[in-house]
Design an enzyme around this catalytic site. Structure first.
Site, PDB file in Angstrom:
ATOM      1  N   HIS A  17       0.826  -1.214   0.000  1.00 26.49           N
ATOM      2  CA  HIS A  17       0.000   0.000   0.000  1.00 26.49           C
ATOM      3  C   HIS A  17       0.861   1.266   0.000  1.00 26.49           C
ATOM      4  O   HIS A  17       2.036   1.244   0.359  1.00 26.49           O
ATOM      5  CB  HIS A  17      -0.920   0.017   1.230  1.00 26.49           C
ATOM      6  CG  HIS A  17      -0.167  -0.036   2.527  1.00 26.49           C
ATOM      7  ND1 HIS A  17       0.420   1.078   3.091  1.00 26.49           N
ATOM      8  CD2 HIS A  17       0.109  -1.060   3.365  1.00 26.49           C
ATOM      9  CE1 HIS A  17       1.015   0.750   4.218  1.00 26.49           C
ATOM     10  NE2 HIS A  17       0.847  -0.556   4.417  1.00 26.49           N
ATOM     11  N   GLU A 106      -2.776  -7.265   7.032  1.00 27.97           N
ATOM     12  CA  GLU A 106      -1.566  -6.948   7.792  1.00 27.97           C
ATOM     13  C   GLU A 106      -1.417  -7.893   8.984  1.00 27.97           C
ATOM     14  O   GLU A 106      -2.402  -8.454   9.491  1.00 27.97           O
ATOM     15  CB  GLU A 106      -1.639  -5.494   8.280  1.00 27.97           C
ATOM     16  CG  GLU A 106      -0.506  -5.036   9.197  1.00 27.97           C
ATOM     17  CD  GLU A 106       0.835  -5.007   8.492  1.00 27.97           C
ATOM     18  OE1 GLU A 106       1.376  -6.103   8.224  1.00 27.97           O
ATOM     19  OE2 GLU A 106       1.353  -3.899   8.255  1.00 27.97           O
TER      20      GLU A 106
END
Length: 306
Positions: A17, A106
């Protein structure tokens, strides 16, 4: 390329990201849940630029004009926003679809993060080992490895069962928009790297990509798209880089016998000379036969009353 490879993705591309509020200021985690952390303005720009680079890469081969892309994305806000910005570079007909995939989220560091406690915890992690250390109320990298392994099984089923309804004349590409540690774990699982090798890897930068490309033999390699200098910068050892170069022309399922972490790290005491091995085996067999003969003689004497 063989016909067996036609339905395989030409590329599997990992994208981290863009810059997030948490990357810019870790205090954001004390008041905002990790999955709600947003991209910064710089992060949005990074994601758009990554999209342009991806579009350029996928359209770079004039012999494959009918390429398509399928996206997998972590459910976190920052990865979803990254994908939206990447998508600005693609027309609708090029995109087969997208799937939000929880297993590539994550690493879980716990709930709201207290800065001082998190700093102390990360120091403990360095002493304990980055792969096996489990954060209180969170996960270890080993936990992430397990769910990424499950995701990979699903990815292969998507390919094997043609769930994407892919036209075999089109060039297929997978783009996985995820997180730094998750991407490293993905590569570790795919290339069968050891824990020690994983712990030497460096995290990708924001919106940085890792391109695994399909070689002529049917194996994937990082060394087709990326330079040796890039691989070194990521933390790959000379042996790991040599393995990536070998994979460029390796056939699918082929075994690299001199890859030390598959064999040599565990059986480095073994002799390489086949004649020595044969002589040692023959000696053991001879000794066993002698012991068996003596045992039979003793049994015969007992039966005869001696």
């Amino acid at each position: 390329m063989s016909s067996d490879n036609k339905l395989l993705p030409k590329r599997i591309i990992l994208v981290r990201h863009g810059e997030s509020e948490g990357n810019l200021d870790t205090s954001a985690y004390t008041t905002t849940p990790d999955h709600k952390i947003q991209l910064t303005e710089s992060g949005l720009l990074q994601a758009r630029e990554a999209g342009a680079r991806l579009r350029s890469l996928l359209s770079s081969n004039p012999s494959s004009p009918e390429w398509r892309v399928y996206f997998y994305v972590s459910p976190y806000d920052r990865t979803r926003s990254t994908l939206r910005e990447i998508g600005r570079s693609f027309s609708r007909r090029r995109v087969i679809g997208v799937r939000e995939e929880c297993r590539i989220r994550e690493q879980d560091f716990g709930n709201f993060q207290v800065q001082e406690r998190m700093r102390a915890t990360k120091k403990v992690r360095e002493r304990f080992g980055r792969f096996f250390y489990r954060f209180p109320e969170g996960e270890s990298a080993a936990d992430v490895f397990d769910r990424v392994s499950s995701f990979l099984e699903s990815l292969w089923r998507d390919i094997d069962m043609n769930r994407l309804h892919m036209n075999p004349t089109h060039e297929l590409n997978f783009v996985i928009v995820s997180h730094g540690l998750t991407s490293r774990v993905f590569l570790m699982k795919w290339f069968k790297w050891t824990v020690e090798q994983f712990e030497a890897l460096n995290n990708p930068g924001n919106s940085e990509v890792r391109v695994m490309e399909l070689g002529q033999g049917g194996d994937y390699s990082l060394a087709i798209h990326h330079t040796e200098e890039e691989l070194e910068r990521w933390g790959l050892s000379p042996e790991m880089i040599a393995d990536q170069k070998w994979r460029v022309n390796a056939h699918k399922g082929e075994w690299k016998e001199d890859c030390k972490w598959y064999f040599g790290d565990f059986f480095d005491h073994m002799a390489n000379d086949s004649d020595q091995e044969s002589e040692a085996t023959e000696e053991v067999e001879t000794k066993s036969n002698e012991e068996l003969t003596n045992s039979e003689d003793n049994s015969e004497e007992l039966c005869n009353g001696k």
